[in-house]
Motif scaffolding. Structure first.
Motif, PDB file in Angstrom:
ATOM      1  N   PHE A 200       0.830  -1.208   0.000  1.00  0.00           N
ATOM      2  CA  PHE A 200       0.000   0.000   0.000  1.00  0.00           C
ATOM      3  C   PHE A 200       0.865   1.258   0.000  1.00  0.00           C
ATOM      4  CE2 PHE A 200      -2.755  -3.278   1.852  1.00  0.00           C
ATOM      5  CZ  PHE A 200      -3.802  -3.193   0.960  1.00  0.00           C
ATOM      6  N   VAL A 201       1.991   1.219   0.712  1.00  0.00           N
ATOM      7  CA  VAL A 201       2.895   2.369   0.722  1.00  0.00           C
ATOM      8  C   VAL A 201       3.532   2.528  -0.665  1.00  0.00           C
ATOM      9  CG1 VAL A 201       5.017   3.309   1.714  1.00  0.00           C
ATOM     10  CG2 VAL A 201       3.314   2.236   3.193  1.00  0.00           C
ATOM     11  N   ILE A 202       3.924   1.408  -1.271  1.00  0.00           N
ATOM     12  CA  ILE A 202       4.490   1.474  -2.621  1.00  0.00           C
ATOM     13  C   ILE A 202       3.463   2.030  -3.597  1.00  0.00           C
ATOM     14  CG2 ILE A 202       5.332   0.064  -4.544  1.00  0.00           C
ATOM     15  CD1 ILE A 202       6.662  -1.744  -2.420  1.00  0.00           C
ATOM     16  N   GLU A 203       2.220   1.603  -3.451  1.00  0.00           N
ATOM     17  CA  GLU A 203       1.153   2.121  -4.315  1.00  0.00           C
ATOM     18  C   GLU A 203       0.986   3.633  -4.125  1.00  0.00           C
ATOM     19  OE1 GLU A 203      -3.650   1.533  -5.055  1.00  0.00           O
ATOM     20  OE2 GLU A 203      -2.594   0.204  -3.678  1.00  0.00           O
ATOM     21  N   GLY A 204       1.037   4.109  -2.883  1.00  0.00           N
ATOM     22  CA  GLY A 204       0.923   5.542  -2.623  1.00  0.00           C
ATOM     23  C   GLY A 204       2.083   6.325  -3.212  1.00  0.00           C
ATOM     24  N   VAL A 205       3.293   5.777  -3.089  1.00  0.00           N
ATOM     25  CA  VAL A 205       4.467   6.447  -3.656  1.00  0.00           C
ATOM     26  C   VAL A 205       4.348   6.523  -5.175  1.00  0.00           C
ATOM     27  CG1 VAL A 205       6.958   6.214  -4.028  1.00  0.00           C
ATOM     28  CG2 VAL A 205       6.010   5.898  -1.752  1.00  0.00           C
ATOM     29  N   LEU A 206       3.907   5.421  -5.801  1.00  0.00           N
ATOM     30  CA  LEU A 206       3.759   5.419  -7.253  1.00  0.00           C
ATOM     31  C   LEU A 206       2.663   6.387  -7.715  1.00  0.00           C
ATOM     32  CD1 LEU A 206       4.177   1.636  -8.106  1.00  0.00           C
ATOM     33  CD2 LEU A 206       5.776   3.501  -8.524  1.00  0.00           C
ATOM     34  N   LYS A 207       1.545   6.405  -7.001  1.00  0.00           N
ATOM     35  CA  LYS A 207       0.472   7.341  -7.368  1.00  0.00           C
ATOM     36  C   LYS A 207       0.916   8.786  -7.177  1.00  0.00           C
ATOM     37  CE  LYS A 207      -3.458   4.333  -6.794  1.00  0.00           C
ATOM     38  NZ  LYS A 207      -4.709   4.058  -6.103  1.00  0.00           N
ATOM     39  N   GLY A 208       1.621   9.052  -6.099  1.00  0.00           N
ATOM     40  CA  GLY A 208       2.148  10.400  -5.874  1.00  0.00           C
ATOM     41  C   GLY A 208       3.149  10.794  -6.948  1.00  0.00           C
ATOM     42  N   GLY A 209       3.991   9.843  -7.362  1.00  0.00           N
ATOM     43  CA  GLY A 209       4.962  10.110  -8.418  1.00  0.00           C
ATOM     44  C   GLY A 209       4.293  10.371  -9.755  1.00  0.00           C
TER      45      GLY A 209
END
Length: 109
Positions: free
Chosen positions: A42-51
């Motif tokens: 979920f954190v990786i998903e948030g980082v990717l969406k933010g990027g």
């Protein structure tokens, strides 16, 4: 103001994802997965969406700067370090929004 609204949007998006994957998370807990193993995707998903959001916003900003630079001589084009800082800040906000959302949501289980 923009950073706070970005945090709220990412946090709500991750909460919706958590609700959609609730059964999978419960199954992972039954099998013995730690909180870190559950949290990581979920954190990786948030980082990717933010990027991705920062990349889109930076593209728009570059296009707007180029458009204005042709008409207003005082406009300074964006430098590469500034563009990279925008991208890094967007990824940071995405990850932070995920972590904030996960803190409250995983505590309920």
């Amino acid at each position: 103001v923009v950073a706070l609204s970005s945090l709220v949007v990412v946090s709500n998006t991750v909460k919706l994802t958590l609700i959609a994957r609730r059964e999978m998370i419960e199954l992972m807990k039954m099998v013995g997965a730690t909180v870190g193993v559950i949290r990581r995707p979920f954190v990786i998903e948030g980082v990717l969406k933010g990027g991705m959001a920062a990349l889109f916003a930076t593209g728009l900003l570059i296009a707007l700067t180029a458009f204005l630079a042709a008409r207003v001589p005082e406009v300074i084009p964006l430098s590469v370090p500034m563009i990279l800082a925008f991208l890094a800040f967007g990824m940071f906000l995405g990850g932070l929004g995920s972590v904030v959302s996960l803190q409250g949501f995983l505590r309920k289980w």
